[in-house]
Design an enzyme around this catalytic site. Structure first.
Site, PDB file in Angstrom:
ATOM      1  N   ASP A   1     -44.138  20.607  -4.148  1.00 36.05           N
ATOM      2  CA  ASP A   1     -43.740  21.364  -3.221  1.00 36.05           C
ATOM      3  C   ASP A   1     -44.584  21.422  -1.584  1.00 36.05           C
ATOM      4  OD1 ASP A   1     -42.096  23.693  -4.562  1.00 36.05           O
ATOM      5  OD2 ASP A   1     -43.498  22.999  -5.739  1.00 36.05           O
TER       6      ASP A   1
ATOM      7  N   ASP B   1     -50.337  18.984  -0.167  1.00 34.37           N
ATOM      8  CA  ASP B   1     -50.349  19.568   1.208  1.00 34.37           C
ATOM      9  C   ASP B   1     -51.166  20.986   0.896  1.00 34.37           C
ATOM     10  OD1 ASP B   1     -48.408  20.800  -0.743  1.00 34.37           O
ATOM     11  OD2 ASP B   1     -48.069  22.073   1.012  1.00 34.37           O
TER      12      ASP B   1
ATOM     13  N   ASP C   1     -47.934  15.494  -4.958  1.00 31.76           N
ATOM     14  CA  ASP C   1     -47.405  16.955  -5.157  1.00 31.76           C
ATOM     15  C   ASP C   1     -45.868  17.091  -4.890  1.00 31.76           C
ATOM     16  OD1 ASP C   1     -48.008  19.687  -5.102  1.00 31.76           O
ATOM     17  OD2 ASP C   1     -47.910  19.455  -3.003  1.00 31.76           O
TER      18      ASP C   1
END
Ligand code: MG
Length: 274
Positions: free
Chosen positions: A44, A222, A42
């Site tokens: 961001d 996240d 991922d």
């Protein structure tokens, strides 16, 4: 649905112990040989720190080089897995290009010479976009991002508007019960996308193709949308790591994106993996 929900599946586990109470193993100790590994990341909040607006993200010196070297060492089996569009990912990392599952699974690029190898969704309906865009007018500080395959309402600068945003989006959805869309709550973002694909469907498809096929995937993410990928890693004998907090079912976690970047750099230095 509110951003607090983004926190719910996670467990604060600063002492880093696994389910049996043993200290958690360091992520790099779990990684197989890079020849057998696919690295799925991922962006961001995982590779890059979250910023007040998505345009402000910054790629720290050395990260692109690390990612490029890991791409070489895995024979190309490194991919971004992001809610951002391919176009946006390329802008962030320009001039470097990476393989990617983009737009939450709406797009997939298997070869860096290609625009996209698979596109799974038409752009969002214009009228629907127009109505959702009007939600941004609820408060100063709500930022509308047209991601092509989805619309994101960012309210990091207007956190008090959260409830009003989700209520307004619910009203629009109630008006359009047959619209094939779903709402994704994230960290100070309410995202509306086509239903029918997710980061997990994108990763499953990616892993069927060279150079990813047959490798053991490692996924780091996240946020709520990454949980769909955490959930499928065991099916592929994969490993998953969360960032910020230890998510349910992951093999380990990192405290911050800077720790993820250090982990990736360490994979390059780890002679055990050569
Ligand atoms: Mg993220």
């Amino acid at each position: 649905m509110k951003s607090e929900l983004a926190e719910m599946p996670m467990v604060d586990q600063r002492t880093a112990r696994d389910e049996t109470g043993k200290p958690e193993r360091m992520p790099h100790e779990l990684v197989p040989h890079l020849r057998e590994t696919a690295i799925l990341l991922d962006i961001d909040g995982t590779l890059l720190e979250l910023m007040p607006t998505p345009r402000e993200v910054w790629v720290p010196p050395g990260l692109s080089e690390t990612l490029t070297l890991l791409t070489e060492r895995t024979s190309g089996a490194l991919a971004m897995v992001s809610g951002r569009s391919l176009n946006d990912i390329d802008l962030i990392f320009a001039p470097d290009l990476f393989r990617a599952v983009a737009g939450h699974g709406a797009e997939m690029r298997l070869s860096v010479g290609n625009e996209a190898d698979a596109v799974h969704a038409p752009p969002m309906d214009k009228e629907l976009k127009r109505r959702l865009a009007a939600v941004a007018k609820l408060s100063p500080g709500i930022l509308l991002e047209d991601k092509g395959y989805s619309l994101a309402l960012h309210y990091r600068l207007a956190p008090q508007a959260e409830q009003a945003i989700y209520e307004a989006v619910s009203l629009i959805r109630a008006d359009l019960p047959n619209a094939p869309i779903e709402v994704l709550p994230g960290k100070f973002v309410c995202e509306i996308k086509h239903s029918g694909f997710t980061k997990a469907t994108g990763v499953r498809e990616l892993m069927k193709h060279e150079p990813f096929r047959g490798r053991r995937p490692i996924f780091i993410g996240d946020d709520v949308t990454d949980e769909t990928v955490f959930a499928i890693m065991p099916d592929m004998n994969g490993l998953s790591f969360s960032v910020g907090r230890r998510a349910v079912g992951v093999d380990g976690h990192f405290d911050a994106p800077s720790d993820v970047r250090a982990f990736l750099a360490r994979l390059l230095d780890d002679t055990r993996l050569e």
